[in-house]
Design a protein around this motif. Structure first.
Motif, mmCIF file in Angstrom:
data_model
loop_
_atom_site.group_PDB
_atom_site.id
_atom_site.type_symbol
_atom_site.label_atom_id
_atom_site.label_comp_id
_atom_site.label_asym_id
_atom_site.label_seq_id
_atom_site.Cartn_x
_atom_site.Cartn_y
_atom_site.Cartn_z
ATOM 1 N N ARG A 119 0.840 -1.195 0.000
ATOM 2 C CA ARG A 119 0.000 0.000 0.000
ATOM 3 C C ARG A 119 0.873 1.242 0.000
ATOM 4 O O ARG A 119 1.979 1.231 0.547
ATOM 5 N N VAL B 110 2.302 -0.526 -5.646
ATOM 6 C CA VAL B 110 1.501 -0.564 -4.415
ATOM 7 C C VAL B 110 0.179 0.130 -4.729
ATOM 8 O O VAL B 110 0.114 1.046 -5.551
ATOM 9 N N ARG B 111 -0.888 -0.307 -4.062
ATOM 10 C CA ARG B 111 -2.215 0.219 -4.399
ATOM 11 C C ARG B 111 -3.101 0.253 -3.156
ATOM 12 O O ARG B 111 -2.930 -0.547 -2.221
ATOM 13 N N GLU B 112 -4.028 1.170 -3.177
ATOM 14 C CA GLU B 112 -5.055 1.276 -2.142
ATOM 15 C C GLU B 112 -6.342 1.693 -2.824
ATOM 16 O O GLU B 112 -6.374 2.717 -3.521
#
Length: 334
Positions: free
Chosen positions: A18, A282-284
């Protein structure tokens, strides 16, 4: 958790996979809060490369514009867009028009220009039902993961963007340059190191050679900084590529990328670049009201496929000139 002083921030939450996320509580308007915490927010972006701020409740374009102006040193008008987007006023832009079911692969915004945003600002009034994250990837990490020979070639030769402007696919001449006056377009191209040729049908073909690796003007770190994979023909869905080649020919694609010496980039290289990007991603998922700040030189971003309504407004901030980033390829205006 509220800020412990008028200008401090809670520590960002750091989790694998994240971007850094800071949850805030505000007692007055988001623009006033952003102005008070501007230095702390920008310091966090400088440290981490990106920061997701949750709790601002950003919904209205005029409020979002005020937040962008509070955080930015300067907001830019977009030029040389690869796909249309709308200006919403006050330095706020709509997202680039792109099919919801197609990913917008990792890239550094406007990295083919000689002047580009140093900071990207994203606000999400309406989060999609599924998907649609604005994911990020660290440029120095991507550079370190590249095979040494490939990285050295791109660093030495740079990369070449070829564009064929038309009124059907991608941004038109008027949408990209802000005018359809030929003299003004030609003057812009000469001032910005873009080779150009008008076509018999009135279309425009352009070529611009840029550095693939730059030094961050703040930290001095070497960063992979380009749109080599995203704008390459092999990143397109196969059926889309086949259609475009059939209609426009292999040399008339709306955009394509090559090595800086003009050699084509193989499908295997593009697949490798996208694989390395994915390893660094990274991801949210967006929540309605979120703000995302991204260091555009250090950090690439993407847009993942989604379903349902999605609204993310964009600010292009803090222009930086390529000459200030120790480019490895000389660029001179004509």
């Amino acid at each position: 958790m509220a800020s412990s002083s008028p200008t401090s921030l809670p520590d960002p939450e750091l989790r694998p996979g994240r971007p850094p996320v800071v949850q805030v509580e505000i007692e007055d308007g988001a623009p006033q809060w952003a102005a008070r915490h501007r230095d702390a927010l920008r310091a966090a972006v400088a440290e981490h490369g990106a920061l997701l701020v949750r709790g601002l409740g950003l919904r209205e374009p005029d409020v979002i514009g005020a937040v962008f102006r509070a955080l930015a040193a300067e907001l830019m008008v977009e030029r040389e867009a690869f796909a249309p987007r709308e200006e919403r006023g006050g330095g706020v832009h709509s997202p680039t028009q792109w099919p919801p079911n197609q990913p917008m692969c990792m890239h550094h915004e406007l990295s083919y220009r000689v002047e580009f945003p140093g900071l990207m600002l994203f606000a999400c009034p309406t989060a999609p039902a599924t998907g649609g994250a604005t994911a990020v990837a660290d440029g120095p990490t991507v550079l370190e993961a590249l095979p040494a020979e490939l990285a050295e070639r791109f660093e030495r030769q740079g990369w070449l963007l070829t564009r064929s402007y038309n009124d059907e696919i991608g941004a038109s001449v008027a949408e990209s340059f802000g005018t359809d006056d030929r003299a003004a377009v030609e003057a812009y191209c000469r001032a910005n190191a873009i080779e150009f040729e008008w076509q018999p049908d009135g279309g425009l073909r352009a070529r611009q050679r840029r550095s693939a690796v730059v030094r961050h003007p703040g930290s001095g770190r070497r960063c992979w900084f380009n749109q080599i994979a995203f704008l390459n023909e092999w990143t397109l869905a196969p059926e889309v590529r086949d259609y475009l080649v059939d209609v426009y020919g292999p040399d008339g694609l709306p955009f394509n990328t090559r090595y800086g010496n003009g050699d084509p980039i193989g499908e295997d290289v593009v697949q490798l670049l996208n694989k390395i990007y994915e390893q660094a991603t990274v991801r949210e998922p967006w929540r309605s009201g979120d703000l995302l700040m991204v260091d555009n030189i250090r950090t690439a971003h993407s847009r993942e496929p989604y379903e349902g309504p999605r609204e993310v407004l964009v600010g292009l901030a803090d222009p930086v000139h390529l000459a200030d980033c120790s480019p490895t390829v000389e660029v001179s205006a004509r």
